[in-house]
Write a protein that holds these residues in place. Sequence first.
Motif, PDB file in Angstrom:
ATOM      1  N   ARG A 185       0.831  -1.200   0.000  1.00 18.19           N
ATOM      2  CA  ARG A 185       0.000   0.000   0.000  1.00 18.19           C
ATOM      3  C   ARG A 185       0.876   1.265   0.000  1.00 18.19           C
ATOM      4  N   GLY A 186       0.586   2.147  -0.915  1.00 15.68           N
ATOM      5  CA  GLY A 186       1.293   3.417  -0.978  1.00 15.68           C
ATOM      6  C   GLY A 186       2.582   3.396  -1.773  1.00 15.68           C
ATOM      7  N   VAL A 187       3.000   2.245  -2.240  1.00 15.97           N
ATOM      8  CA  VAL A 187       4.246   2.185  -3.015  1.00 15.97           C
ATOM      9  C   VAL A 187       4.122   2.966  -4.313  1.00 15.97           C
ATOM     10  N   GLU A 188       2.909   3.041  -4.862  1.00 12.41           N
ATOM     11  CA  GLU A 188       2.723   3.751  -6.136  1.00 12.41           C
ATOM     12  C   GLU A 188       3.065   5.233  -6.025  1.00 12.41           C
ATOM     13  N   GLU A 189       3.126   5.762  -4.805  1.00 15.72           N
ATOM     14  CA  GLU A 189       3.433   7.180  -4.643  1.00 15.72           C
ATOM     15  C   GLU A 189       4.817   7.544  -5.187  1.00 15.72           C
ATOM     16  N   MET A 190       5.713   6.582  -5.181  1.00 17.81           N
ATOM     17  CA  MET A 190       7.060   6.862  -5.673  1.00 17.81           C
ATOM     18  C   MET A 190       7.066   7.200  -7.164  1.00 17.81           C
ATOM     19  N   TYR A 191       6.008   6.837  -7.868  1.00 20.82           N
ATOM     20  CA  TYR A 191       5.906   7.145  -9.298  1.00 20.82           C
ATOM     21  C   TYR A 191       4.955   8.303  -9.583  1.00 20.82           C
ATOM     22  N   LEU A 192       4.398   8.900  -8.534  1.00 23.58           N
ATOM     23  CA  LEU A 192       3.470  10.022  -8.720  1.00 23.58           C
ATOM     24  C   LEU A 192       4.206  11.355  -8.549  1.00 23.58           C
ATOM     25  N   GLU A 212      -2.145   9.460 -14.035  1.00 21.33           N
ATOM     26  CA  GLU A 212      -0.884   9.285 -13.310  1.00 21.33           C
ATOM     27  C   GLU A 212      -0.979   8.114 -12.330  1.00 21.33           C
ATOM     28  N   MET A 213      -2.104   7.990 -11.644  1.00 22.48           N
ATOM     29  CA  MET A 213      -2.290   6.886 -10.705  1.00 22.48           C
ATOM     30  C   MET A 213      -2.311   5.546 -11.437  1.00 22.48           C
TER      31      MET A 213
END
Length: 268
Positions: free
Chosen positions: A174-181, A205-206
């Motif tokens: 959970r929340g790992v996708e933030e590194m690509y946002l 983007e998400m």
Amino acid sequence: MAEVRRRKPDPAKDVPAAEPDTDSESEPVEDVQPKEPVPPTKRIAEEDASSPIWLEILRVLAFLFIASCGLSYLISAGETFTWGMKNPPNYLQAKWWKAQIRGPVYMTMSELAQYDGRDQSKPIYLAINGTIYDVSANRRTYGPGGSYHFFAGTDAARAYVTGCFAEDRTADMRGVEEMYLPIDDPTIDNRYWTPEELEKMREEEMKEALQKVHEGLLHWVNFFAHSKKYTRVGYIKRPKDWLSNEPRRKLCESAAGNRKTRTPPEGK
């Protein structure tokens, strides 16, 4: 007195009479037959029959040695002629056959932690995305002091993507996708995009960020699944609602430090 003239003998007519057979039995006459050629296969068989036993053993051993070298070369894809493969295929490893007979094992996280390499009598296990693998073949790397020891004895799926080995020893993604946002910056965002455009942009983007996380984790899942060096042992036992009992993690500093603000459109 008249002269008596003698007739010359005629060889064609004057044939001497045959001599009487004085023996009671006539001598047998030998029937001489021409010898038939010996077939090559029969000749080889006769020669083999006369060969010493040690020569036969030597022939068999030579054949087995050559056959073994050829088979080793084929199986190892040209790596070796002597079965000295660094990473033999699974079906040539005893532990692989034991695992097939035994079947998959199921471990809790606390049970998996006992196989982190500190106990030399136990293999080294790691898990990724719930699947456990035996990485004992690379004990120097995954054992104590190794560069990837953080992965041993746990399921550190998150760390494979973020690169934060020490901080992210967990399977919670959970929340790992933030590194690509991108980072929201109102001074830039509100200047170049309307609220509707920003909303649509954030959705895209998400979607892209989640896809990158999926691909990043899948890369390592496939790495272990298709490895000739590591074997699959079993699976992690977790409660179905295990994530609800885990606090949500913040993105580690190393991964968060790579985030940038949105780039203004060209020409604006």
